[in-house]
Each structure stands twice: as C-alpha cells, then as structure tokens.
Design an enzyme around this catalytic site. Structure first.
Site, short mmCIF file in Angstrom:
data_model
loop_
_atom_site.label_atom_id
_atom_site.label_comp_id
_atom_site.label_asym_id
_atom_site.label_seq_id
_atom_site.Cartn_x
_atom_site.Cartn_y
_atom_site.Cartn_z
CD GLU A 41 -7.11 1.59 -10.64
OE1 GLU A 41 -6.65 1.70 -12.32
OE2 GLU A 41 -6.19 0.60 -10.75
CE LYS A 110 -2.70 3.82 -11.74
NZ LYS A 110 -3.63 2.66 -12.15
CB CYS A 144 -4.09 0.02 -9.23
SG CYS A 144 -3.46 -1.42 -9.24
#
Length: 262
Positions: A41, A110, A144
């Site tokens: 990330e 995200k 994540c």
C-alpha cells in the site's frame, strides 16, 4: 501465474527512489519467471508521510504511471502498485494494475479507510469490485483494511475473482490478519489472495511484514518474514478449478436468508 510479492516500504517521501526500487525488483521477479509483481500500500510515495501525501499525489495517468508502464513493458510483467491518486482536489488511497504491455488495466480506490490518519488524508472510494483479466485469470483489487470485511471479499468471489491483490500497510499489533484472516478469506471465497505488506518503522507506525500468497485451500504458497523481501509463488488456475469443484461454500449459499445483512 507466477506472482511476486515485493515486501518493502521503499524510500518514504521519494517517488524517484521508489521507482528505482520497483525497477530493480521487477528485474528480479521477471528473471524468476513471474508474470505479475505486487507492491505494498502507498509504495510509490510512502505511507506515513503526512502532508506530503497530497503534495506527491498524482492522477492515475500521471508521470509515475507512465514510468511504471515503461518498466513493466521493459521487464515483460504486470505490476500492481499502491499510490496516492489525485483527482482534482480529491486524494484517494489507490492501487493501479499495469499490464505487461504497459497498458493501464485497472485502478481501485480504497473503500474502507482505517483510523484518523487515513480519514484525514484520503477520501474513500465507492466502487467495491474492480477487476481485470490477466493471463487467463480474473484479477481483483483491494487495499488493506478492505479485506477485513467479509462482504467485500465475498463480492469479489461472486463476481468471479480468481486472484485478489491486496496491497497493505498492516501494522503492529494486528499481525493476526496476515497470519490468520487472509488465508481464511482465500479458503471461504475459493480464490488466491496476494496480501503484500510494508515493513519496519515509519512515522508513528510499525509495519509487520508477513506478506502472503494464500491459496483456495487456506494454505500459504509463500510467506515473507519481518524484513524487506521479494517472495514468489504460483496462482494455479487448474488447482483453483479443482478446489472450487470440491468446496461447497459458494454453491451452498442461501442468499434469501441474508437480506438483514444490508
């Protein structure tokens, strides 16, 4: 598809230096026969860099994307990299997949931001399932914290994702996600999951490494330790098809019972 996981925090604050790290890793991955390289990330710029996130953010078709497209084509492998994406005045925590011919294949923002740090610096995306076809596999993108929501990964399973790429910045004391949650996600959704972490201290965070490529049987095909590493393993479509045939999870679902979940 042979898949390389680059467990590295790169050089936080320097896009130029991180492109050099990526170039070197791409060369090693290609020499080992990998067709895909996945970074952590925010690899392009660093994660815990405060206001430099906004300063270094670039459009999905910006200069860094062009540079990564060039090195992907030069090394002959696809690259998925984490970066801060600028769209006008808005900044997203994103991952972009560049194919081996240098084309931009997919870009994901995200959707689930973790903690005050991310909510202070990013806007959440609103598209949960982003996919591309790569070497006969349907590749999905996630970042994540997203993988910790079962609904997210199940949506990918129902959309046909074979290999889910998850650049991550997993920090102490949540290493159980890498050790336990990710292999379970792969098993319960019958897919491969490539979970690629940062490593070591950065700002207020301590990243734990432990990057893993987990198979649909819940078994790690490769797992990194706690230092910078390039680890490589195969996502095998033949094994995946056999596993899906033998595992009844997706076939035995009863969606009519799940309406209360939403």
């Amino acid at each position: 598809m042979r898949t390389a996981l680059l467990q590295s925090s790169g050089r936080p604050g320097s896009t130029v230096e991180n492109l050099k790290v990526l170039d070197e890793a791409a060369g090693r991955a290609a020499a080992a026969g990998a067709g895909l390289l996945v970074t952590a990330e925010m690899f392009l710029t660093g994660y815990a860099i405060g206001d430099d996130i906004a300063r270094l953010a670039e459009p999905a078709d910006g200069e860094a994307a062009d540079a990564i497209a060039e090195l992907a084509a030069r090394h002959g492998l696809a690259i998925a990299y984490g970066y801060p994406e600028r769209d006008g005045d808005t900044v997203f925590n994103s991952v972009q997949l560049i194919s081996a011919d240098g084309a931009r294949a997919a870009n994901y923002r995200k959707t689930h931001l973790f903690g005050c740090f991310e909510r202070d610096h990013f806007t959440p995306g609103d598209t949960p399932v982003v996919q591309a076809r790569l070497d006969g596999l349907t590749v999905g993108l996630m970042i994540c914290y997203d993988v910790e929501f079962p609904e997210n990964v199940r949506a990918h399973a129902l959309a046909g994702t074979d290999l889910l790429l998850v650049p991550t910045a997993q920090m102490h004391p949540f290493q159980f996600v890498a050790e336990s949650v990710v292999p379970v996600r792969a098993f319960e959704n019958q897919m491969y999951v490539a979970y690629v972490n940062r490593v070591g201290p950065e700002g207020e965070f301590e990243f734990v490494g432990l990057s893993v490529l987990a198979g649909p049987d819940g078994v790690a095909r490769t797992r990194a330790g706690r230092d910078e590493q390039l680890v490589i393993a195969d996502a095998d479509p033949v094994f995946l098809a056999a596993s899906r045939e033998n595992n009844p999870y997706l076939k035995d679902r009863r969606p009519g019972l799940y309406g209360s979940l939403v």
